[in-house]
Design an enzyme around this catalytic site. Structure first.
Site, PDB file in Angstrom:
ATOM      1  N   LYS A 204     -13.378  56.673  16.206  1.00 46.67           N
ATOM      2  CA  LYS A 204     -13.030  56.925  14.809  1.00 46.67           C
ATOM      3  C   LYS A 204     -14.256  57.286  13.976  1.00 46.67           C
ATOM      4  CE  LYS A 204     -11.048  57.285  11.003  1.00 46.67           C
ATOM      5  NZ  LYS A 204      -9.984  56.738  10.258  1.00 46.67           N
ATOM      6  N   ASN A 208     -15.344  61.050  12.284  1.00 38.70           N
ATOM      7  CA  ASN A 208     -15.627  61.275  10.861  1.00 38.70           C
ATOM      8  C   ASN A 208     -17.068  61.738  10.642  1.00 38.70           C
ATOM      9  OD1 ASN A 208     -13.079  60.849   9.996  1.00 38.70           O
ATOM     10  ND2 ASN A 208     -13.427  58.844   9.080  1.00 38.70           N
ATOM     11  N   PHE A 249     -13.040  73.234   8.619  1.00 36.25           N
ATOM     12  CA  PHE A 249     -14.089  72.339   8.102  1.00 36.25           C
ATOM     13  C   PHE A 249     -15.422  73.055   7.934  1.00 36.25           C
ATOM     14  CE2 PHE A 249     -13.201  67.844   7.275  1.00 36.25           C
ATOM     15  CZ  PHE A 249     -11.824  67.960   7.285  1.00 36.25           C
ATOM     16  N   LEU A 250     -15.359  74.360   7.681  1.00 34.30           N
ATOM     17  CA  LEU A 250     -16.578  75.114   7.364  1.00 34.30           C
ATOM     18  C   LEU A 250     -16.462  75.700   5.961  1.00 34.30           C
ATOM     19  CD1 LEU A 250     -17.770  77.194  10.476  1.00 34.30           C
ATOM     20  CD2 LEU A 250     -18.804  75.162   9.466  1.00 34.30           C
ATOM     21  N   CYS A 260     -12.932  57.838   2.947  1.00 36.76           N
ATOM     22  CA  CYS A 260     -13.309  57.698   4.362  1.00 36.76           C
ATOM     23  C   CYS A 260     -14.676  58.273   4.699  1.00 36.76           C
ATOM     24  CB  CYS A 260     -12.243  58.338   5.248  1.00 36.76           C
ATOM     25  SG  CYS A 260     -10.694  57.446   5.183  1.00 36.76           S
TER      26      CYS A 260
HETATM   27  C1  UDX Z   1     -10.693  62.212   6.663  1.00 38.04           C
HETATM   28  C2  UDX Z   1     -10.492  62.670   8.112  1.00 38.04           C
HETATM   29  O1  UDX Z   1     -10.200  64.065   8.138  1.00 38.04           O
HETATM   30  C3  UDX Z   1      -9.373  61.878   8.757  1.00 38.04           C
HETATM   31  O2  UDX Z   1      -9.238  62.250  10.130  1.00 38.04           O
HETATM   32  C4  UDX Z   1      -9.693  60.399   8.645  1.00 38.04           C
HETATM   33  O3  UDX Z   1      -8.634  59.630   9.188  1.00 38.04           O
HETATM   34  C5  UDX Z   1      -9.911  60.001   7.202  1.00 38.04           C
HETATM   35  O4  UDX Z   1     -10.939  60.814   6.628  1.00 38.04           O
HETATM   36  P1  UDX Z   1      -9.441  62.672   4.347  1.00 38.04           P
HETATM   37  O5  UDX Z   1     -10.424  61.740   3.727  1.00 38.04           O
HETATM   38  O6  UDX Z   1      -8.000  62.564   3.990  1.00 38.04           O
HETATM   39  O7  UDX Z   1      -9.508  62.542   5.943  1.00 38.04           O
HETATM   40  O8  UDX Z   1      -9.905  64.137   3.941  1.00 38.04           O
HETATM   41  P2  UDX Z   1     -10.364  65.466   4.673  1.00 38.04           P
HETATM   42  O9  UDX Z   1      -9.259  66.431   4.690  1.00 38.04           O
HETATM   43  O10 UDX Z   1     -11.038  65.170   5.945  1.00 38.04           O
HETATM   44  O11 UDX Z   1     -11.454  65.983   3.616  1.00 38.04           O
HETATM   45  C6  UDX Z   1     -12.583  65.188   3.300  1.00 38.04           C
HETATM   46  C7  UDX Z   1     -13.431  65.842   2.247  1.00 38.04           C
HETATM   47  O12 UDX Z   1     -14.120  66.950   2.794  1.00 38.04           O
HETATM   48  C8  UDX Z   1     -12.698  66.366   1.018  1.00 38.04           C
HETATM   49  O13 UDX Z   1     -13.452  66.012  -0.137  1.00 38.04           O
HETATM   50  C9  UDX Z   1     -12.686  67.870   1.211  1.00 38.04           C
HETATM   51  O14 UDX Z   1     -12.645  68.555  -0.005  1.00 38.04           O
HETATM   52  C10 UDX Z   1     -13.995  68.077   1.937  1.00 38.04           C
HETATM   53  N1  UDX Z   1     -14.034  69.290   2.773  1.00 38.04           N
HETATM   54  C11 UDX Z   1     -13.194  69.428   3.815  1.00 38.04           C
HETATM   55  C12 UDX Z   1     -14.967  70.284   2.501  1.00 38.04           C
HETATM   56  O15 UDX Z   1     -15.775  70.175   1.555  1.00 38.04           O
HETATM   57  N2  UDX Z   1     -15.017  71.396   3.300  1.00 38.04           N
HETATM   58  C13 UDX Z   1     -14.175  71.562   4.363  1.00 38.04           C
HETATM   59  O16 UDX Z   1     -14.286  72.593   5.037  1.00 38.04           O
HETATM   60  C14 UDX Z   1     -13.229  70.539   4.625  1.00 38.04           C
END
Ligand code: UDX
Length: 467
Positions: A204, A208, A249-250, A260
């Site tokens: 986990k 993350n 995620f880019l 989280c």
């Molecule tokens: C995350 C993990 O994805 C998930 O697997 C875990 O269980 C909990 O933490 P979450 O916190 O719901 O989930 O959000 P996520 O969709 O992962 O986005 C996290 C942050 O990253 C957000 O603030 C989002 O705006 C940012 N982000 C995401 C970016 O800045 N760029 C990206 O390309 C993707």
């Protein structure tokens, strides 16, 4: 199966509801009576698409109940621990007090043969320690991390992309019990990985950490792009075509927040330090620092857009949640930037489709308005800080007709620069050139110019030497 879920926050409320929807008989337990009452009335205490409807339909089946009394969990065969592990005040480490409290409250009602299943994100080593607490009851412990994303919590729970069980050595029964819980997902071929406790806990936090690193990597490239006139969104598209890298995620921008990723990478570093392997994770310190630097840069771009000082300027903040489709403002980059603008002397009007009330609890000093049209009226600069669809679709002319100055800073690279510039806007974004063909500090000078400069230096040197 008869299931209890201890802790009905984001994770627990969704898990309990989805388990009931899958056909199990579920009781959700929480110490917060108001939360229990709201859930029992099919009113989720937070915004998650589809959860209200799903609560309503599963409560109606009679298979889902909520209670504040741990004794109601006594006849469950499987008990999920889904309480929070927030960052400890004044430290990077995770606060395990809720996990401990949940386990100690459960111990007196545990039946021999029952399975306690940890879902909370915990520092590696926690499960082994807790298994000793449970052992005297004749119950057993497994660790089954959860990967749900806010905004997709229901589909991530019902159709996860993998299921991980961390079990005690030789505990085949735990695997069989969890197979029964997840029979639906396993039947459609969801990959299952069975590990020891430590590996399951690490799966986990390392997932993350990887996601946070991916975001900070592209945001580091955004910093380089800003110094060189390159465009980080095109760069992400281009490297994302490599299947080994992947485009997800880019997205460069204001960076990650939420309940989280930020606290999990910090708790991971704190745990590595305790284990005396902190060097292995020093890169996460940079990941965190890159992420926080984006907020400074966002404020700088807003300052530039209004001519050098934010004092007395009106700023419209569109977006407060840490990401779209959520009302969560925990460690939200958007809310942090809004507060920094106020600190810099700007008069801020902030809005969000869902997160105004949660934001108000943390930052009561901000001026909130319900509608984006009220936020942008008379603004000297507009900042898009969360990429809600409503903001992606904004019409530059409609917004332009009510602002004082056509200046916009796109913190999520979610607007089309060409469209906004054509409508006469000063458009700035993180990691993208200030304007097509703009001069930038990192421009490499042509060789001829550099030759001329070298010559001049040489002459100057001669003059200095002669003096
Ligand atoms: C995350 C993990 O994805 C998930 O697997 C875990 O269980 C909990 O933490 P979450 O916190 O719901 O989930 O959000 P996520 O969709 O992962 O986005 C996290 C942050 O990253 C957000 O603030 C989002 O705006 C940012 N982000 C995401 C970016 O800045 N760029 C990206 O390309 C993707």
């Amino acid at each position: 199966m008869r299931i209890s879920v201890i802790g009905c926050g984001y994770l627990g409320a969704v898990h309990a509801t989805c388990m009931a929807q899958l056909g199990h008989d579920v009781v959700g337990i929480d110490v917060d009576a108001a939360k229990v009452a709201a859930l029992a009335a099919a009113r989720p205490p937070f915004f998650e698409p589809g959860l209200g409807e799903l609560l309503e339909s599963t409560l109606a089946t009679g298979r889902l109940r909520f209670s504040t009394d741990i004794a109601d969990a006594a006849d469950a065969e499987v008990h999920f621990i889904a309480v929070g592990t927030p960052q400890l005040a004044g430290s990077d480490a995770a606060d395990l007090s809720y996990v401990r409290a949940a386990i100690y409250s459960l111990v007196p009602v545990l039946a021999p043969g029952a399975l306690v299943v940890g879902k909370s994100t915990v520092p590696v080593g926690t499960a082994a320690m807790l298994s000793h607490v449970i052992q005297p009851t004749g119950a057993r412990l497994a660790w089954n991390p959860e990967f749900l994303r806010e905004g997709f919590a229901i589909s991530d729970t019902v159709s996860p992309d993998r299921i991980v069980y961390g079990v005690a050595p030789g505990d085949a029964l735990a695997e069989a019990q969890l197979d029964e819980v997840y029979a639906g997902a396993l039947a459609v071929g969801t990959p299952k990985v069975v590990t020891d406790y430590a590996t399951a806990e690490l799966v986990k936090v390392s997932a993350n950490a990887f996601l946070a690193t991916k975001i900070s990597f592209i945001n580091a490239m955004a910093e380089i792009a800003e110094a060189t006139g390159a465009d980080v969104t095109q760069l992400a598209d281009a490297i994302g075509h490599d299947a080994r890298i992947g485009r997800r995620f880019l997205n460069a921008g204001l960076g990650f927040g939420g309940g989280c990723l930020p606290k999990d990478i910090r708790a991971f570093m704190a745990r590595a330090e305790e284990l005396e392997v902190d060097q292995a994770l020093t890169f996460l310190r940079s990941v965190d620092a890159i992420n926080l630097r984006r907020r400074d840069r966002m404020v700088d771009l807003a300052r530039e857009a209004v001519g050098g000082s934010l004092a007395g300027k009106r700023a419209a903040v569109l977006g407060l949640a840490f990401k779209p489709n959520s009302d969560d403002v925990r460690d939200s980059p958007a809310l942090d930037v809004a507060a920094r603008l106020v600190a810099a002397g700007a008069s801020v009007r902030a809005t969000d489709p869902k997160a105004i009330e949660t934001a108000r609890l943390r930052h009561p000093e901000l001026h909130y308005v319900e509608d984006w049209t009220d936020a942008v009226r008379g603004a000297d600069v507009v900042l898009v800080l969360t990429e809600w669809d409503d903001y992606r679709r904004l019409d530059p002319d409609a917004v332009g007709s009510v602002v004082t100055r056509r200046a916009i800073v796109d913190g999520r690279n979610c607007l089309d620069p060409v469209q906004w510039r054509e409508a006469g806007w000063h458009y700035r974004a993180l990691g993208r050139p200030p304007a097509v063909g703009a001069e930038h500090p990192g421009a490499v000078q042509p060789e001829a110019e550099r030759g001329a400069e070298r010559e001049a230096d040489h002459v100057r040197g001669d003059v200095v030497r002669q003096q």
